[in-house]
Design an enzyme around this catalytic site. Structure first.
Site, PDB file in Angstrom:
ATOM      1  N   TYR A   1       0.872  -1.180   0.000  1.00  0.00           N
ATOM      2  CA  TYR A   1       0.000   0.000   0.000  1.00  0.00           C
ATOM      3  C   TYR A   1       0.906   1.226   0.000  1.00  0.00           C
ATOM      4  CZ  TYR A   1      -3.466   3.384   1.769  1.00  0.00           C
ATOM      5  OH  TYR A   1      -4.276   4.477   1.939  1.00  0.00           O
TER       6      TYR A   1
ATOM      7  N   ASP B   1      -2.326  -1.196  -3.916  1.00  0.00           N
ATOM      8  CA  ASP B   1      -2.687   0.188  -4.221  1.00  0.00           C
ATOM      9  C   ASP B   1      -1.389   0.970  -4.371  1.00  0.00           C
ATOM     10  OD1 ASP B   1      -3.575   2.763  -4.356  1.00  0.00           O
ATOM     11  OD2 ASP B   1      -4.702   2.728  -2.475  1.00  0.00           O
TER      12      ASP B   1
ATOM     13  N   ASN C   1      -1.269   3.922  -5.814  1.00  0.00           N
ATOM     14  CA  ASN C   1      -1.612   5.339  -5.751  1.00  0.00           C
ATOM     15  C   ASN C   1      -0.975   6.159  -6.870  1.00  0.00           C
ATOM     16  OD1 ASN C   1      -3.548   6.313  -3.803  1.00  0.00           O
ATOM     17  ND2 ASN C   1      -2.260   5.381  -2.228  1.00  0.00           N
TER      18      ASN C   1
END
Length: 264
Positions: free
Chosen positions: A109, A151, A153
């Site tokens: 993440y 993720d 991002n």
């Protein structure tokens, strides 16, 4: 055949009902979750066990961040990297057994990076770039068939966002983020499985803001979630899909699951 899924769930305890629905529909062998927002002691192990996911690796923290990998096939925890360099729970790696044949699955993440794309004005943005630099140094030493999911991002391609020009100065699609992610890709020769199966310039999104009341009608999405594989492993990926309909479920995450099937 081994099916692996990745999903930023945005609180696993709150959204366990839709996790169960997703499992009923897709039946992944391995499910990698990000932003679980809970410590290991309060992770819903029993709920997953009832669904057949008795093998787990959880790296959590209270109220924020956290990652977990749950599996129907044997696994053992392989690593926990502090690429944030501040103790936050943003990574867990596992080695699959059984049908997984020793494949390494890294669940990550990456920080969002705040709102201002300038490390001098916004420390969070600098932390995001530094996180990726640490990941890059790690990737240079990867020497086993590895899948890294989660993720990220970052939406690197023009077709990964609803409007390339409008988002060029918006964190997640800025040139410096894309360049930094490219260095990470090149450090190991990662293959972007999503884009191997859903070819650019075809639209490919995995996140829609909660701020949009009509996420489907407006369709202002971004591809923030990724599944990247070592070259040899990537050649064994036979199918890949985006579970977009999960964004429409009751109390949804703002992200949707990605699913890849491998012929191992």
């Amino acid at each position: 055949m081994v099916k692996i899924a990745s999903w930023n769930i945005n609180s696993v305890r709150l959204r366990m009902p839709i996790v169960e629905r997703f499992i009923a529909e897709e039946s992944p062998d391995v499910l990698c979750l990000q932003e679980i927002k809970t410590v290991e002691q309060t992770f819903p192990f029993e709920a997953f066990a009832r669904l057949g996911y008795t093998h787990t690796a959880v790296h959590g923290q209270k109220g924020y961040h956290g990652v977990a990998t749950v599996s129907r096939i044997p696994l053992k925890e392989h690593s926990r990297h502090d690429w944030q360099d501040n103790g936050e729970a943003r990574h867990v790696g596992v080695e699959l057994g059984g049908a997984g044949q020793g494949v390494i699955v890294e669940n990550v993440y990456i920080p969002a990076g705040g709102d201002i794309p300038d490390r001098e004005q916004n420390a969070k943005f600098g932390q995001k770039l530094d996180f990726l630099d640490r990941m890059t140094r790690w990737a240079e030493k990867v020497d086993r068939p590895t899948l890294i999911v989660g993720d990220f991002n970052i939406a690197p391609l023009e077709s990964d966002v609803w409007n390339h020009r409008q988002l060029l100065k918006v964190v997640s699609h800025t040139p410096i983020e894309i360049e930094t992610l490219d260095r990470f890709r090149d450090a190991h020769g990662w293959s972007d499985i999503g884009r191997e199966h859903i070819r650019d310039p075809e639209r490919y999104f995995s996140w829609w803001s909660y701020r949009s009341k009509d996420w489907k009608g407006n369709d202002r999405g971004r591809r923030l979630d990724h599944m990247w594989a070592s070259p040899q492993l990537a050649r064994q990926a036979v199918a890949h899909g985006v579970h977009e309909r999960a964004r429409d479920w009751e109390k949804p995450s703002d992200h949707v699951p990605l699913v890849t099937e491998f012929d191992l």
